[in-house]
Design an enzyme around this catalytic site. Structure first.
Site, PDB file in Angstrom:
ATOM      1  N   ILE A  19      -3.835  21.070  30.944  1.00 37.83           N
ATOM      2  CA  ILE A  19      -4.126  22.501  30.652  1.00 37.83           C
ATOM      3  C   ILE A  19      -5.523  22.891  30.068  1.00 37.83           C
ATOM      4  CG2 ILE A  19      -2.987  24.173  29.768  1.00 37.83           C
ATOM      5  CD1 ILE A  19      -1.073  22.824  31.309  1.00 37.83           C
ATOM      6  N   LYS A  20      -6.263  23.687  30.977  1.00 35.93           N
ATOM      7  CA  LYS A  20      -7.418  24.072  30.648  1.00 35.93           C
ATOM      8  C   LYS A  20      -7.448  25.273  29.677  1.00 35.93           C
ATOM      9  CE  LYS A  20     -11.743  24.468  33.147  1.00 35.93           C
ATOM     10  NZ  LYS A  20     -12.231  24.228  34.602  1.00 35.93           N
ATOM     11  N   ILE A  21      -7.978  25.388  28.480  1.00 32.02           N
ATOM     12  CA  ILE A  21      -7.899  26.469  27.624  1.00 32.02           C
ATOM     13  C   ILE A  21      -9.108  26.904  27.173  1.00 32.02           C
ATOM     14  CG2 ILE A  21      -6.826  26.878  25.178  1.00 32.02           C
ATOM     15  CD1 ILE A  21      -4.484  25.337  26.058  1.00 32.02           C
TER      16      ILE A  21
END
Length: 212
Positions: free
Chosen positions: A82-84
């Site tokens: 997950i890119k945050i």
């Protein structure tokens, strides 16, 4: 240093994977939008091509929204990361997702302090943006080296993904600076093959062979 490809174009991913040099994929909303396809379908296809981390970005601004999106995205395939973005809300989400065993890639990093915060929050990866810093006359390679030095000194296991790479020279510089991974547009991967002496050498060998 490992190499990822930075694209949502599955044909580019297939072409790069066929060379045998990439072991992961990063995407972002801009890259996905360019393809005009259902996001889940794109991710499923990517996962069939590359057996490695696939970064998929959340779009919510608040912690709870990011966590909800992350839980949904992580169900698409086990390789999803997950890119945050590196915001306070983002790092709250990273901290909770780490407790749940969901890997994260904290993105849009432009300073060592941001990278350190992300690592301590529980990020699996941090993505400093080399090219965008260079665009405004800052030194993206120095950023990579500083982060790598800090992580090494304090035995931090978070991996550094050198992002926003524009040319082969930057790939080599990031490797020397201590990045664990560089994520590259396909055109940069292609450019890494090119050298005029290689082309000249091939032509000479062919010419000499044909003289037999």
């Amino acid at each position: 240093m490992k190499l990822f490809i930075d694209t949502a174009n599955t044909q580019e991913i297939r072409d790069a994977a066929s060379i045998g040099v990439i072991c992961g994929v990063t995407t972002n909303p801009t890259l996905v939008a360019k393809e005009g396809r259902d996001f889940s379908d794109v991710i499923q296809e990517i996962a069939e091509i590359v057996d490695g981390p696939i970064s998929a970005e959340v779009m919510a601004d608040d912690c709870n929204g990011m966590i909800a999106e992350a839980r949904t995205l992580s169900k698409i395939h086990p390789n999803i990361v997950i890119k945050i973005p590196v915001t306070q809300e983002g790092l709250k989400a990273v901290h909770q997702l780490a407790k749940e065993g969901i890997r994260t890639n904290v993105t849009l990093i432009f300073s060592p302090s941001q990278a350190l915060l992300a690592a301590r929050a529980g990020a699996s990866f941090v993505s400093p943006f080399v090219g965008r810093l260079n665009d405004i006359s800052n030194d993206g390679i120095t950023l990579i080296k500083t982060i790598a030095d800090i992580f090494s000194l304090h035995n931090i296991k978070t991996e550094i993904i050198a992002a926003s790479i524009r040319d082969p020279q930057s790939v080599v510089a990031c490797a020397k600076a201590g990045a664990h991974i560089a994520t590259l547009p396909y055109k940069v991967i292609q450019a890494m093959f090119v050298h005029p002496l290689t082309d000249a050498g091939i032509q000479k060998f062919k010419k000499d062979w044909n003289k037999k």
